[in-house]
Design a protein around this motif. Structure first.
Motif, PDB file in Angstrom:
ATOM      1  N   ALA A  15       0.965  -1.175  -0.063  1.00 23.48           N
ATOM      2  CA  ALA A  15      -0.076  -0.111  -0.008  1.00 23.48           C
ATOM      3  C   ALA A  15       0.883   1.073  -0.074  1.00 23.48           C
ATOM      4  CB  ALA A  15      -1.129   0.192   1.192  1.00 23.48           C
ATOM      5  N   GLU A  34      10.294   2.979   5.981  1.00 22.28           N
ATOM      6  CA  GLU A  34      10.073   1.630   6.009  1.00 22.28           C
ATOM      7  C   GLU A  34      11.047   1.324   7.165  1.00 22.28           C
ATOM      8  OE1 GLU A  34       8.336  -1.194   5.027  1.00 22.28           O
ATOM      9  OE2 GLU A  34       9.555  -2.015   6.307  1.00 22.28           O
ATOM     10  N   ALA A  48      -0.871 -13.829  -4.591  1.00 21.20           N
ATOM     11  CA  ALA A  48      -1.478 -13.798  -5.826  1.00 21.20           C
ATOM     12  C   ALA A  48      -2.360 -12.362  -5.734  1.00 21.20           C
ATOM     13  CB  ALA A  48      -2.563 -14.911  -6.057  1.00 21.20           C
ATOM     14  N   ARG A 101       6.908 -12.068  -2.993  1.00 19.52           N
ATOM     15  CA  ARG A 101       6.804 -11.028  -2.395  1.00 19.52           C
ATOM     16  C   ARG A 101       7.988  -9.942  -2.329  1.00 19.52           C
ATOM     17  NH1 ARG A 101       3.095  -9.351   1.796  1.00 19.52           N
ATOM     18  NH2 ARG A 101       2.440 -11.859   1.787  1.00 19.52           N
ATOM     19  N   LEU A 125       8.665   3.914  12.684  1.00 22.37           N
ATOM     20  CA  LEU A 125       8.051   4.875  13.391  1.00 22.37           C
ATOM     21  C   LEU A 125       7.488   4.338  14.847  1.00 22.37           C
ATOM     22  CD1 LEU A 125       6.206   7.690  12.614  1.00 22.37           C
ATOM     23  CD2 LEU A 125       4.207   5.980  13.033  1.00 22.37           C
ATOM     24  N   ASP A 290      -3.559  -3.151   4.755  1.00 22.07           N
ATOM     25  CA  ASP A 290      -3.924  -4.164   6.017  1.00 22.07           C
ATOM     26  C   ASP A 290      -3.977  -3.542   7.443  1.00 22.07           C
ATOM     27  OD1 ASP A 290      -3.692  -6.314   4.611  1.00 22.07           O
ATOM     28  OD2 ASP A 290      -2.068  -7.210   5.725  1.00 22.07           O
ATOM     29  N   ALA A 303      -3.841  -7.959  -0.724  1.00 21.95           N
ATOM     30  CA  ALA A 303      -2.891  -6.922  -1.588  1.00 21.95           C
ATOM     31  C   ALA A 303      -3.770  -6.257  -2.416  1.00 21.95           C
ATOM     32  CB  ALA A 303      -1.847  -7.815  -2.189  1.00 21.95           C
TER      33      ALA A 303
HETATM   34  C1  LIG Z   1       1.436 -16.125   4.192  1.00 20.18           C
HETATM   35  C2  LIG Z   1       0.589 -14.868   3.472  1.00 20.18           C
HETATM   36  C3  LIG Z   1      -0.118 -15.140   2.499  1.00 20.18           C
HETATM   37  C4  LIG Z   1      -0.828 -13.908   1.590  1.00 20.18           C
HETATM   38  N1  LIG Z   1      -1.220 -14.261   0.417  1.00 20.18           N
HETATM   39  C5  LIG Z   1      -1.890 -13.319  -0.208  1.00 20.18           C
HETATM   40  C6  LIG Z   1      -2.490 -13.649  -1.661  1.00 20.18           C
HETATM   41  O1  LIG Z   1      -2.211 -14.552  -2.147  1.00 20.18           O
HETATM   42  N2  LIG Z   1      -3.231 -12.631  -1.951  1.00 20.18           N
HETATM   43  C7  LIG Z   1      -3.166 -11.567  -1.477  1.00 20.18           C
HETATM   44  O2  LIG Z   1      -4.070 -10.442  -1.942  1.00 20.18           O
HETATM   45  N3  LIG Z   1      -3.011 -11.258  -0.248  1.00 20.18           N
HETATM   46  C8  LIG Z   1      -2.216 -11.899   0.485  1.00 20.18           C
HETATM   47  N4  LIG Z   1      -1.869 -11.871   1.652  1.00 20.18           N
HETATM   48  C9  LIG Z   1      -2.112 -10.460   2.473  1.00 20.18           C
HETATM   49  C10 LIG Z   1      -0.956  -9.464   1.835  1.00 20.18           C
HETATM   50  O3  LIG Z   1       0.125 -10.077   2.200  1.00 20.18           O
HETATM   51  C11 LIG Z   1      -1.658  -8.230   2.356  1.00 20.18           C
HETATM   52  O4  LIG Z   1      -2.891  -7.732   2.310  1.00 20.18           O
HETATM   53  C12 LIG Z   1      -0.915  -7.065   2.031  1.00 20.18           C
HETATM   54  O5  LIG Z   1       0.682  -7.510   2.042  1.00 20.18           O
HETATM   55  C13 LIG Z   1      -1.099  -5.601   2.489  1.00 20.18           C
HETATM   56  O6  LIG Z   1      -0.048  -4.593   2.067  1.00 20.18           O
HETATM   57  P1  LIG Z   1       0.369  -3.445   3.037  1.00 20.18           P
HETATM   58  O7  LIG Z   1       1.154  -2.620   2.392  1.00 20.18           O
HETATM   59  O8  LIG Z   1      -0.783  -2.917   3.454  1.00 20.18           O
HETATM   60  O9  LIG Z   1       0.990  -4.124   4.360  1.00 20.18           O
HETATM   61  P2  LIG Z   1       2.232  -5.082   4.357  1.00 20.18           P
HETATM   62  O10 LIG Z   1       2.594  -5.645   3.309  1.00 20.18           O
HETATM   63  O11 LIG Z   1       2.316  -5.767   5.767  1.00 20.18           O
HETATM   64  O12 LIG Z   1       3.521  -3.568   4.565  1.00 20.18           O
HETATM   65  C14 LIG Z   1       3.602  -3.098   5.761  1.00 20.18           C
HETATM   66  C15 LIG Z   1       4.915  -2.380   5.607  1.00 20.18           C
HETATM   67  O13 LIG Z   1       5.068  -1.616   6.797  1.00 20.18           O
HETATM   68  C16 LIG Z   1       6.295  -1.749   7.431  1.00 20.18           C
HETATM   69  N5  LIG Z   1       6.087  -1.316   8.862  1.00 20.18           N
HETATM   70  C17 LIG Z   1       5.341  -1.796   9.928  1.00 20.18           C
HETATM   71  N6  LIG Z   1       5.613  -1.130  10.849  1.00 20.18           N
HETATM   72  C18 LIG Z   1       6.401  -0.043  10.689  1.00 20.18           C
HETATM   73  C19 LIG Z   1       6.786   1.054  11.518  1.00 20.18           C
HETATM   74  N7  LIG Z   1       6.566   1.048  13.002  1.00 20.18           N
HETATM   75  N8  LIG Z   1       7.399   2.108  10.757  1.00 20.18           N
HETATM   76  C20 LIG Z   1       7.952   1.893   9.469  1.00 20.18           C
HETATM   77  N9  LIG Z   1       7.528   0.670   8.786  1.00 20.18           N
HETATM   78  C21 LIG Z   1       6.570  -0.143   9.236  1.00 20.18           C
HETATM   79  C22 LIG Z   1       6.315  -3.289   7.417  1.00 20.18           C
HETATM   80  O14 LIG Z   1       8.021  -3.587   7.673  1.00 20.18           O
HETATM   81  C23 LIG Z   1       6.171  -3.679   5.960  1.00 20.18           C
HETATM   82  O15 LIG Z   1       7.068  -3.381   5.071  1.00 20.18           O
HETATM   83  C24 LIG Z   1      -0.903 -13.046   2.362  1.00 20.18           C
HETATM   84  C25 LIG Z   1      -0.448 -12.814   3.591  1.00 20.18           C
HETATM   85  C26 LIG Z   1       0.271 -13.710   4.070  1.00 20.18           C
HETATM   86  C27 LIG Z   1       0.763 -13.560   5.739  1.00 20.18           C
END
Ligand SMILES: Cc1cc2nc3c(=O)[nH]c(=O)nc-3n(C[C@H](O)[C@H](O)[C@H](O)COP(=O)(O)OP(=O)(O)OC[C@H]3O[C@@H](n4cnc5c(N)ncnc54)[C@H](O)[C@@H]3O)c2cc1C
Length: 395
Positions: A15, A34, A48, A101, A125, A290, A303
């Motif tokens: 995101a 990050e 996926a 990923r 943060l 998320d 995702a």
């Molecule tokens: C095993 C597994 C399989 C999955 N398979 C799928 C799939 O097939 N298809 C699908 O659509 N979704 C899947 N998901 C869900 C998907 O991974 C998440 O919905 C997606 O990654 C969300 O993106 P995001 O950017 O919101 O969060 P994230 O990808 O979790 O990114 C958050 C980022 O913030 C960083 N962060 C956290 N706290 C801090 C802080 N305090 N300061 C600075 N940085 C910070 C983290 O290090 C991370 O890099 C899966 C999840 C898991 C665990």
């Protein structure tokens, strides 16, 4: 005049970089911070991206770079006790794209930096300050950054969520740990088929690797959540033993585990879901991805919803001059959709570990259910969701 010219984005997962690209298109300058030290220091594994996620990436010109590293999957099947039944699919939406990923993070990082968006690593943060007309992020290395607003794209264990409202809930543990691997065993499934398999003791999924062998992901029942570091401290041999005990009698699960080289096994950590988050924004802070809405991984939408929300947030900030109004409109555009999908996925989660009697019943009933299923009705609205970037958003 518009309140927002600059933004701090916390999190360079999915995101975060997408929000930065969309904000750039909306004329807002963002910097991403990050906690990890590099784009590829992630939990690993594959995911996926659904057709609606790819369509949303197209709006920020990032679809091709993601597809370039992905394996398309346009067929799905369900397997109960070794019996595989094709799942009806929604036509004309394009395939799911299965990506590593680390490759996905790298591609989004490269695209953002190519367009001049700064991404700073090793910046976790820990707190915020809220002076009038601005917000300051405080990082664990003692540094700070100030902008017109702060976007929490910091994942299911979000820090920003608690800073917006300490009463916001935390994630719920599903009782499952994700483990993935690549097996030498070749499954009897056409290329591009993702199979969701109900084993005797637990759920898993697999798809043929274009280069040979089979990639699989297991949802291993485990009594308590563990951090990635904890999970990786457990020797691979021990994980393999647990996997053999869990899936050893399953077809093709047993063969997949037995032919997986320990070097190609990865623990991707505990699986969590977010209950509905009452407050998505306060003052100059807002959640995306998320951090606001993490459905179960059974949805196949986490995702893609994160990508969609990032883009809708940027649209609202582009068109609605005042921050609170923009955040409220963003929430109005997104909440119903993401919570509806989370509810559908929660139902699937309950069905992930059927007992032996339920398995026998599923084996008989599923083919009939699938024949009667109308995928257009159940999945069409999820997969065909399209963001109209050019149409102005109104409060
Ligand atoms: C095993 C597994 C399989 C999955 N398979 C799928 C799939 O097939 N298809 C699908 O659509 N979704 C899947 N998901 C869900 C998907 O991974 C998440 O919905 C997606 O990654 C969300 O993106 P995001 O950017 O919101 O969060 P994230 O990808 O979790 O990114 C958050 C980022 O913030 C960083 N962060 C956290 N706290 C801090 C802080 N305090 N300061 C600075 N940085 C910070 C983290 O290090 C991370 O890099 C899966 C999840 C898991 C665990």
């Amino acid at each position: 005049m518009r309140d927002t010219r600059t933004a701090i984005i916390i999190g360079a997962g999915i995101a975060g970089p997408v929000a930065a690209l969309a904000l750039r298109r909306a004329g807002i300058q963002a910097t991403v911070y990050e906690g990890y030290d590099s784009p590829t220091a992630t939990q690993g594994g594959a995911l996926a991206i659904a057709p609606n996620g790819i369509a949303a990436l197209r709006l920020v010109g990032a679809d091709e770079i993601v597809i370039a590293t992905a394996t398309p999957s346009d067929r799905m099947a369900m397997s109960v006790d070794g019996k595989r039944v094709p799942l009806p699919t929604v036509g004309g939406v394009g395939p799911y794209q299965c990506v590593d990923r680390n490759h996905l993070h790298r591609a989004l990082h490269d695209e953002a930096t190519r367009r001049g968006i700064p991404i700073e690593y090793g910046k976790r943060l820990v707190d915020v300050r809220e002076p009038a007309d601005a917000v300051t992020g405080v990082f664990d290395d003692g540094t700070t950054a100030t902008a017109d607003l702060l976007i929490g794209a910091d994942g299911v264990r979000s820090t920003v969520r608690g800073l917006i409202d300490p009463a916001n809930p935390g994630p719920d543990y599903t009782g499952l740990v994700g483990v993935e691997g690549v097996a030498a065993h070749t499954v009897d499934a056409p290329p591009g088929t993702m199979t969701f398999a109900f084993g005797k003791k637990a759920y898993y999924l697999y798809w043929p690797e274009p280069s040979g062998g089979t990639r699989w992901g297991a949802n291993l029942p485990y009594p308590r959540p563990m951090s990635i570091a904890e999970a990786r401290a457990v020797p691979t041999e021990r994980w393999l033993r647990v996997l053999r005990e869990t899936y050893g009698d399953d077809h093709p699960g047993g063969d997949l585990i037995r032919t997986t080289d320990p070097d190609r096994l990865q623990v991707t950590g505990s699986l969590h879901i977010m209950p509905p988050v009452p407050r998505w924004h306060r003052g100059r802070m807002v959640l995306v991805g998320d951090a606001a809405h993490a459905p179960s991984n059974s949805s196949g939408q986490g995702a893609s919803l994160a990508i969609e929300s990032a883009i809708q947030l940027a649209r609202c900030l582009r068109d609605i001059p005042e921050v609170t109004g923009a955040f409220a409109t963003y929430e109005r555009l997104r909440r119903d959709r993401v919570e509806r999908i989370a509810r559908r996925a929660a139902k699937l989660n309950h069905a992930k570990a059927p007992g032996p009697i339920a398995q026998r019943f599923m084996k008989l009933v599923l083919p009939v259910v699938f024949r009667a299923m109308n995928p257009e009705k159940t999945l069409g609205p999820e997969l065909r969701y399209a963001i109209d970037w050019d149409t102005p958003v109104t409060v």
